[in-house]
Motif scaffolding. Structure first.
Motif, PDB file in Angstrom:
ATOM      1  N   PHE A   1       0.877  -1.166   0.000  1.00 26.46           N
ATOM      2  CA  PHE A   1       0.000   0.000   0.000  1.00 26.46           C
ATOM      3  C   PHE A   1       0.916   1.217   0.000  1.00 26.46           C
ATOM      4  O   PHE A   1       1.797   1.333   0.859  1.00 26.46           O
ATOM      5  N   PHE A   2       0.748   2.107  -0.948  1.00 25.46           N
ATOM      6  CA  PHE A   2       1.643   3.261  -0.993  1.00 25.46           C
ATOM      7  C   PHE A   2       0.877   4.544  -1.268  1.00 25.46           C
ATOM      8  O   PHE A   2      -0.149   4.556  -1.952  1.00 25.46           O
ATOM      9  N   ASP A   3       1.393   5.600  -0.680  1.00 24.47           N
ATOM     10  CA  ASP A   3       0.845   6.933  -0.897  1.00 24.47           C
ATOM     11  C   ASP A   3       2.006   7.920  -0.887  1.00 24.47           C
ATOM     12  O   ASP A   3       2.756   7.997   0.094  1.00 24.47           O
ATOM     13  N   PHE A   4       2.154   8.632  -1.992  1.00 24.58           N
ATOM     14  CA  PHE A   4       3.193   9.655  -2.103  1.00 24.58           C
ATOM     15  C   PHE A   4       2.498  10.991  -2.360  1.00 24.58           C
ATOM     16  O   PHE A   4       1.903  11.188  -3.426  1.00 24.58           O
ATOM     17  N   THR A   5       2.525  11.857  -1.379  1.00 24.72           N
ATOM     18  CA  THR A   5       1.850  13.151  -1.488  1.00 24.72           C
ATOM     19  C   THR A   5       2.863  14.270  -1.257  1.00 24.72           C
ATOM     20  O   THR A   5       3.502  14.321  -0.199  1.00 24.72           O
ATOM     21  N   ARG A   6       2.989  15.144  -2.249  1.00 25.69           N
ATOM     22  CA  ARG A   6       3.968  16.227  -2.171  1.00 25.69           C
ATOM     23  C   ARG A   6       3.262  17.584  -2.174  1.00 25.69           C
ATOM     24  O   ARG A   6       2.455  17.869  -3.061  1.00 25.69           O
ATOM     25  N   PHE A   7       3.564  18.381  -1.183  1.00 31.77           N
ATOM     26  CA  PHE A   7       3.063  19.753  -1.145  1.00 31.77           C
ATOM     27  C   PHE A   7       3.982  20.563  -0.243  1.00 31.77           C
ATOM     28  O   PHE A   7       4.760  20.005   0.539  1.00 31.77           O
ATOM     29  N   LYS A   8       3.879  21.853  -0.351  1.00 29.85           N
ATOM     30  CA  LYS A   8       4.702  22.737   0.463  1.00 29.85           C
ATOM     31  C   LYS A   8       3.859  23.282   1.595  1.00 29.85           C
ATOM     32  O   LYS A   8       2.829  23.924   1.365  1.00 29.85           O
ATOM     33  N   SER A   9       4.302  23.007   2.815  1.00 37.65           N
ATOM     34  CA  SER A   9       3.547  23.448   3.983  1.00 37.65           C
ATOM     35  C   SER A   9       3.406  24.967   3.983  1.00 37.65           C
ATOM     36  O   SER A   9       4.368  25.702   3.760  1.00 37.65           O
ATOM     37  N   GLY A  10       2.169  25.422   4.201  1.00 33.46           N
ATOM     38  CA  GLY A  10       1.898  26.854   4.233  1.00 33.46           C
ATOM     39  C   GLY A  10       1.528  27.429   2.887  1.00 33.46           C
ATOM     40  O   GLY A  10       0.993  28.538   2.804  1.00 33.46           O
ATOM     41  N   ALA A  11       1.814  26.672   1.813  1.00 36.20           N
ATOM     42  CA  ALA A  11       1.496  27.176   0.472  1.00 36.20           C
ATOM     43  C   ALA A  11       0.428  26.334  -0.208  1.00 36.20           C
ATOM     44  O   ALA A  11       0.077  26.573  -1.358  1.00 36.20           O
ATOM     45  N   PHE A  12      -0.102  25.323   0.504  1.00 39.25           N
ATOM     46  CA  PHE A  12      -1.101  24.429  -0.073  1.00 39.25           C
ATOM     47  C   PHE A  12      -2.451  24.706   0.570  1.00 39.25           C
ATOM     48  O   PHE A  12      -2.575  24.758   1.797  1.00 39.25           O
TER      49      PHE A  12
ATOM     50  N   LEU B   1       0.567  -3.707 -10.560  1.00 40.14           N
ATOM     51  CA  LEU B   1       0.870  -2.336 -10.142  1.00 40.14           C
ATOM     52  C   LEU B   1      -0.231  -1.424 -10.661  1.00 40.14           C
ATOM     53  O   LEU B   1      -0.404  -1.273 -11.873  1.00 40.14           O
ATOM     54  N   PHE B   2      -0.966  -0.835  -9.749  1.00 42.92           N
ATOM     55  CA  PHE B   2      -2.080   0.019 -10.168  1.00 42.92           C
ATOM     56  C   PHE B   2      -2.236   1.146  -9.150  1.00 42.92           C
ATOM     57  O   PHE B   2      -2.094   0.952  -7.948  1.00 42.92           O
ATOM     58  N   TYR B   3      -2.494   2.330  -9.673  1.00 38.08           N
ATOM     59  CA  TYR B   3      -2.597   3.495  -8.798  1.00 38.08           C
ATOM     60  C   TYR B   3      -3.302   4.621  -9.531  1.00 38.08           C
ATOM     61  O   TYR B   3      -3.469   4.604 -10.756  1.00 38.08           O
TER      62      TYR B   3
ATOM     63  N   GLY C   1      -1.744   3.982  -4.439  1.00 34.11           N
ATOM     64  CA  GLY C   1      -1.980   2.740  -5.159  1.00 34.11           C
ATOM     65  C   GLY C   1      -1.501   1.507  -4.432  1.00 34.11           C
ATOM     66  O   GLY C   1      -1.199   1.534  -3.229  1.00 34.11           O
ATOM     67  N   ARG C   2      -1.427   0.427  -5.198  1.00 31.16           N
ATOM     68  CA  ARG C   2      -1.044  -0.877  -4.664  1.00 31.16           C
ATOM     69  C   ARG C   2      -0.066  -1.550  -5.630  1.00 31.16           C
ATOM     70  O   ARG C   2      -0.150  -1.384  -6.846  1.00 31.16           O
ATOM     71  N   MET C   3       0.846  -2.320  -5.078  1.00 31.24           N
ATOM     72  CA  MET C   3       1.767  -3.114  -5.891  1.00 31.24           C
ATOM     73  C   MET C   3       1.879  -4.499  -5.263  1.00 31.24           C
ATOM     74  O   MET C   3       1.915  -4.629  -4.035  1.00 31.24           O
TER      75      MET C   3
END
Length: 570
Positions: free
Chosen positions: A204-215, A231-233, A246-248
């Motif tokens: 189980f994977f989750d990659f979330t990118r954001f800049k704190s204070g600017a999102f 592999l599906f996401y 997604g999941r792998m």
């Protein structure tokens, strides 16, 4: 295939780089590449948690993910603190119920699977990050043990070295910022476990990118959806943020038949094995020969053969023992045998009058080939016969008649340890094992053995109880006296003359003084003088040490009688 997991690669997907932050923020899908590449390594990540990164692998029954029910898996999420619980429920026409409930409670694909990593929190008590716990079923099945200083679950390899199989890695991404935690396992071991459990690894994977204070929020944004069998996401991005979730599925690369074949090969007595060649004295023919230690190159008393006897000795430079003396945690060096944890042992060795270490060719054959080659590098032609002790023990089958003062001292110290008087501080096993005769004529080894001998013998005497014993017998100790000086006075009040008491204590006093000169901050001239005098009087530093041990042994007997311990000789 990469041997070890690269923490830098995980860091790169968990925090923005120093330059190119804008491009990194909208490229969360790049993190999937890390997962795919890691799946081909010899060490797999099964858990990772940090900024922009969550990876959590669990085991699912193979038949339930072959093929994968992608819809079911995408609607299933496994919490990191999900664990076994005693569940209590009421309703549904069943009344009150109490039962044990396993983790992986959602989704049909994971039903009957196994959770590998647990992160539970002890609310109100625990400070800092939640600890990482591992499935005990996995750890026990693989024969692993947690080693605190390595922060890893380990075992011993064929050479007796500690091998990290499951590692718990914690690292700070930058001062004052969040940390990154990862759990890895050797691919061969998890594949073996999956094969035997008939499971597959579901990431189980989750990659979330954001800049704190600017999102602010995602809002309407372009979305992606990728679907491959294992592999599906889905994901999306906005101007300054992105994500993929997604999941792998990773499947075992080791079939059951291979595990069975490997076991057959390991237990096959006729399997081809490599053996080293040694210079030996063939006891059968009475000549020096060079021969392989392979069983087919040797014979024994009961065989009619021209081949050398397996009890023929090979001789070695004494330096061969340095390796074993230098690492007492790994090697056990007894008077007659050497062992390396649970990996191997040399049944018999000794040191002859010429200072050579000797071992029997048949015993050398039982060592791993790497160890045979190590001994081979020190092999030389004999300069004398085997030791008197070895001849009596191994050839004649008798107890040795040779006087061994250090062995006797250890025996008596062991008896003192079993029922210690007030004036004796029991010596630990490590201290007893550490005291040995020098194997070589090395000044450093001699100094180290003098130190270990002094720590075993002289440091065992307790000053305060000795002072009290002296006072009880009508004497009085000066405030500046150390333990040996107090013992000398006890001998005097017990009837010895001052000169006799000094003479009796001289060997122990000499040992203690020598320790100070050789291992403390004495001048080079003082140390050289002691070495030269020892060589001049005894020929070798080993002979000097043995003579000093003999003197200390005799003095120790008198001291024990004077202090009321009695005769502790066997």
């Amino acid at each position: 295939m990469a041997r070890r997991f690269n923490i830098e690669a995980l860091k790169a997907i968990s925090q923005a780089p120093a330059s190119g932050e804008a491009e990194w923020l909208v490229a969360a899908e790049d993190s999937v590449k890390f997962l795919k590449e890691n799946a081909q390594c010899e060490e797999l990540v099964i858990f990772a948690s940090g900024p922009a990164t969550l990876i959590h692998a669990v085991l699912a029954p193979l038949k339930q993910v072959t093929p994968a029910d992608q819809k079911d898996l995408m609607h299933t999420f496994v919490q990191t603190d999900e664990s076994w619980v005693i569940q209590k429920s009421y309703g549904g026409g069943e009344g009150h119920r109490v039962y044990l409930e396993a983790p992986l409670r959602s989704g049909k694909s994971l039903l009957g699977g196994e959770k590998l990593v647990f992160r539970r929190s002890f609310t109100g008590v625990q400070k800092g990050e939640s600890p990482v716990e591992l499935s005990q079923k996995l750890v026990h099945a693989l024969g692993l043990h947690f080693v605190l200083e390595r922060n890893a679950y380990c075992r011993l390899d064929d050479r007796g070295d500690i091998e990290d199989v499951i590692r718990v890695i914690r690292t700070e991404l930058s001062p004052g910022r969040e940390s990154l935690t990862a759990v890895t396992i050797l691919a061969k071991d998890i594949s073996t476990y999956m094969t035997l459990a008939d499971m597959a690894l579901v990431y189980f994977f989750d990659f979330t990118r954001f800049k704190s204070g600017a999102f602010n929020r995602w809002g309407d944004h372009p979305r992606i959806e990728r679907k491959a069998p294992d592999l599906f996401y889905h994901g999306g991005s906005i101007g300054n943020a992105s994500y993929v979730n997604g999941r792998m599925i990773a499947r075992s690369t080791i079939p059951l038949e291979q595990l069975i074949d490997d076991w057959k090969e390991e237990s096959n007595p006729t399997r081809k094995k490599e053996y080293a060649t040694f210079k030996i004295f063939d006891r059968k023919s009475g000549v020096e020969v060079e021969t392989s230690c392979a069983p087919e190159s040797l014979s024994n008393y009961f065989q009619k053969s021209d081949l050398p006897w397996e009890i023929s000795p090979a001789f070695f430079r004494p330096d061969v023992l340095h390796r074993f003396k230098a690492d007492p945690e790994k090697y056990s060096l007894d008077d007659r045998y050497i062992s390396c944890r649970n990996a191997w042992y040399l049944k018999s060795y000794d040191i002859n009058e010429a200072g050579q270490v000797h071992a029997y060719i048949g015993d050398l054959a039982r060592l791993p080939i790497e160890e045979q080659r190590y001994w081979q590098s020190f092999n030389e032609w004999p300069k004398g016969t085997i030791s008197k002790r070895a001849h009596e023990n191994d050839i004649l089958g008798e107890f040795s008649s040779e006087y061994d003062p250090l062995h006797l001292l250890k025996y008596k110290i062991g008896k003192l340890n079993a029922a210690p008087p007030d004036w004796w501080q029991p010596r630990g096993e490590a201290q007893i094992d550490a005291a040995r005769y020098p194997a070589t004529d090395s000044t450093l080894e001699w100094a180290n053995e003098i130190l270990a001998f002094d720590q075993l013998l002289v440091e065992g005497f307790q000053l305060k109880p000795l002072r009290k014993l002296l006072e009880d017998r009508g004497g009085k100790a000066d405030a500046s006296w150390a333990s040996l000086r107090v013992i000398a006075e006890i001998l005097v009040v017990s009837g010895k003359t001052v000169d006799d008491a000094k003479a009796l204590l001289k060997p122990l006093s000499r040992l203690h003084a020598l320790r100070s000169i050789l291992k403390a901050h004495s001048s080079v001239e003082e140390k050289n003088k002691e070495e030269q005098e020892a060589r001049a009087a005894y020929g070798t530093l080993r002979a000097h040490f043995k003579d000093l041990a003999g003197q200390c042994d005799k003095s120790f007997d008198t001291i024990l009688l004077a202090l009321g311990a009695g005769d502790l000789n066997p």
